[in-house]
Design a protein around this motif. Structure first.
Motif: not given
Length: 762
Positions: A643-651, A698-705, A707-715
């Protein structure tokens, strides 16, 4: 004087808080140019009683609030005073423009226009402006005293009138302009390494030259080599070192055998990962006439072949460790040595350095001896094969395997009875195809076969350290290399204890080590399979110190050993080679080695170990992003792992891949970060996201350059829940959260990612 009375007198005395405060002020006034953390201060003022730790932390905070001390960085304080106009420090360049100079651990902002284009790590002379009320001080670079040698990794862009390296670096926002004659054969789209040759004050971009071409962007080998280069690690061997290694012969002559204890006729085998090639340890076992057992821990005698000062030794010393990426090993020693003449392969005579134990049926060490030996391994087992024998009770060398496993269980019990910690994390592994593409993820857990080897290696390492370091009263121990692990951070441990208490677990945060660790182990056992398991195990790991190499022995907290070293892996760790040399020197009655020189090697080895671990994590992250790139839009169950000020990390539970739900994408509200409780709290809705929460994403974005993964919360139906803020934010535009994220993500605590580490690296 009795032994018990002497031990009691040696215990640190608990000081009154007023005495501690006076000592802190006197010490800080005397050392007025430096910053210190609570551990350094406790040692300096001789306030080492465990109960005084929190006193020191509280006093430092009070003195900072009183404007007597200033907290120059997290947990480090110095006394306030008048700063001179000119100072020397080290430049910190950031791609987001938040440059700074570090002076005595204090970071002072440097605007780009005042940077003289200094690069990250350059030693600079600056003029520091006086801080105005309500404003932070700023610095201006007036001289680059010492430019740090460095390179940058990126992708070549070659157009008609433009050639440049588009850098991947978080330390440099500008592209590096490359003259066509300095491309070294590189083509558009190649992954390359370049250095800056000059950067004029009136130019926006530096100019440089290509150092090496790694391959096409996106190709697996090119990307893995780029990760190594990013951390300053070598990705290929110099030809001269390979040639020197290839000239070395096994050289097992009758004269050499005569100088060694012969174990060739004793049942001996190796147990290693199924894909291992460098077998640096073997175990032997035989019954003695007196009814006891003789167990030998035999380690490849690397220093018999690699002598100090040679080209091979210098290369190994510089590398300090083998590097284990997702799909490859970059060995510390050339393959002719690491996988060839030093590797303890079956049915081959090998030179070894051994610790041989006489054990009773309960694994108590009756006696031991240390010396150079020769062995002939009877069998090479994988961990899986050894585990099958342990579980079935039959197979090749089943009697020896079962007896060794019994000893290992007894040794393990003894360790935990003495207060050792039990962090038993799962390792994540990838099944990859011939091109390096990840096909699936699987988990690797430590079973009895792994623990068998672990316990005997720990026993050998501890015994060697005690042999040199544990000297009679009045006799000074000779210079040696120790593997130490300092006490945990008391503030973090106390915070973790409070959070554990909310879930109904009692964890002691002060007192005797054995009692504290027993309560921590009990909690780690009790949380298995529960929702709060991830939260509490992560917090427990975060409270721990890092293990390092040093000549100053303070013991190993996590293992509950007063003496510990690394003796058992000289093929892949340079400190083990140092230990072998020092051990033989002292067995031969040699004088104590130079302490300062040995300490320098220890520090370099610790630094390189950390770089190797960072590279390993980066390779895992790259494969996680590459794997999930084919799963965009899919729904997974996960646990909030950060948990950080810029978001939450989910494993994700299914594959242990980790990504970020940016704060801008959280359901509509503004969220405040509660750092102490690892929680984001909605101002209007009071919705909380806390470390350990179970969520669906939900897997929202995968940026290989990047090395970042973005998720979105799902209902509940698996549809992404996006805020109006996120839907109105163009994908290509950065937000404040993005900038903070890029700056801070790389510095997240290593201990939150221990799942990729092997147990045998302690």
């Amino acid at each position: 004087m009795s032994k018990s009375k002497k031990k009691k007198e040696d215990q640190p005395v608990r000081l009154k808080k007023s005495v501690i405060a006076d000592r802190i002020l006197l010490f800080m006034q005397k050392e007025n140019t430096q910053a210190f953390n609570y551990k350094q201060i406790a040692h300096a003022i001789d306030a080492n009683h465990p109960s005084n730790r929190m006193d020191i932390i509280n006093i430092l905070e009070d003195l900072a609030l009183a404007d007597i001390l200033t907290e120059v960085s997290l947990g480090r304080y110095k006394i306030k005073g008048n700063r001179g106009t000119e100072n020397e420090g080290y430049f910190m360049r950031r791609s987001n423009g938040k440059n700074a100079v570090v002076i005595d651990d204090e970071q002072i902002f440097v605007a780009e226009r005042n940077s003289m284009h200094a690069l990250n790590g350059d030693k600079v002379r600056v003029v520091v402006s006086a801080s105005r009320r309500g404003a932070e001080p700023e610095a201006k670079v007036v001289e680059i005293i010492e430019a740090k040698e460095q390179v940058f990794i990126g992708t070549l862009r070659i157009e008609n009138n433009y050639c440049a390296l588009i850098t991947d670096s978080k330390y440099l926002a500008a592209d590096i302009i490359i003259p066509r004659g300095k491309l070294k054969g590189g083509k558009d789209g190649d992954k390359a390494i370049a250095r800056i040759t000059h950067w004029r004050d009136d130019e926006m971009n530096p100019r440089g030259e290509v150092v090496d071409i790694l391959g096409k962007k996106g190709e697996n080998t090119a990307e893995m080599h780029a990760i190594l280069a990013e951390f300053g690690l070598p990705y290929k061997y110099p030809e001269s070192v390979e040639k020197a290694a290839n000239k070395i012969d096994a050289g097992i002559t009758p004269e050499e055998i005569a100088r060694r204890e012969d174990f060739r006729d004793v049942t001996t085998f190796t147990i290693d990962p199924r894909d291992a090639k460098d077998f640096d340890d073997a175990i032997s076992l035989r019954r003695l006439p007196n009814g006891h057992w003789e167990a030998g821990v035999h380690i490849a005698d690397v220093t018999h072949y690699v002598t100090p000062g040679t080209i091979i030794d210098r290369e190994a010393q510089n590398r300090a460790t083998s590097v284990y990426l997702v799909d490859r090993t970059i060995p510390m020693l050339p393959e002719h040595l690491s996988n060839g003449i030093c590797s303890l392969r079956p049915d081959e005579e090998k030179l070894t350095f051994s610790v041989v134990f006489e054990l009773d049926d309960n694994a108590n060490v009756i006696n031991y001896r240390i010396g150079r030996t020769i062995i002939r391994s009877d069998r090479r087992f994988s961990y899986e094969e050894a585990q099958e024998i342990i579980e079935a009770g039959e197979g090749d060398y089943a009697e020896e395997m079962l007896q060794l496993n019994h000893f290992a269980q007894e040794l393990r019990k003894q360790r935990f009875d003495n207060g050792a910690l039990d962090f038993d994390r799962v390792e994540v592994r990838f099944e990859i195809d011939d091109n390096g593409k990840p096909l699936s993820v699987y988990f690797k857990q430590s079973k009895e076969a792994n623990k068998l080897i672990e316990e005997f290696m720990l026993l050998a390492n501890r015994t060697v350290a005690e042999f040199i370091g544990k000297q009679p009263s009045g006799k000074k121990a000779k210079t040696f290399v120790y593997r130490i692990h300092d006490n945990p951070d008391p503030e973090k441990l106390a915070n973790m204890s409070l959070i554990a208490h909310r879930f109904g677990y009692k964890v002691k945060s002060d007192g005797r080590r054995k009692e504290m660790n027993s309560s921590l182990n009990r909690m780690l056992r009790d949380v298995k399979g529960k929702g709060e398991e991830n939260l509490l195990s992560i917090l427990a790991l975060r409270s721990m110190s890092k293990a390092v190499y040093t000549t100053e022995n303070i013991g190993h907290y996590g293992l509950a050993f007063d003496y510990y070293t690394h003796f058992t892996s000289p093929i892949r760790r340079y400190p083990d080679m140092m230990v072998h040399r020092l051990l033989q020197r002292y067995l031969d009655k040699g004088r104590s080695a130079d302490k300062m020189r040995t300490e320098d090697f220890c520090k370099h080895s610790s630094d390189m170990e950390q770089l190797a671990a960072n590279a390993e994590r980066a390779s895992i992250k790259y494969k996680q992003v590459e794997f999930l790139k084919d799963h965009i839009g899919e729904v997974y169950e996960g646990t909030v792992s950060g948990v950080t000020e810029w978001g939450i990390y989910v494993e994700l539970k299914e594959n242990m891949c980790e990504g970020l739900v940016p704060v801008r994408d959280l359901p509509d509200d503004f969220f405040d970060f509660d750092e102490k409780n690892y929680t984001l709290i909605g101002r209007r809705t009071h919705v909380k996201y806390t470390l350990g929460d179970q969520v669906k994403v939900v897997v929202a974005r995968a940026d290989l350059d990047k090395k970042l993964l973005d998720f979105a919360l799902a209902d509940k139906e698996g549809n992404p829940i996006l805020s109006q803020r996120s839907s109105s934010t163009p994908r290509g535009r950065d937000t404040i959260a993005d900038a903070k994220r890029r700056k801070k993500e790389s510095s997240r605590k290593d201990k939150t990612k221990s799942k990729g580490k092997s147990k045998r690296r302690r």
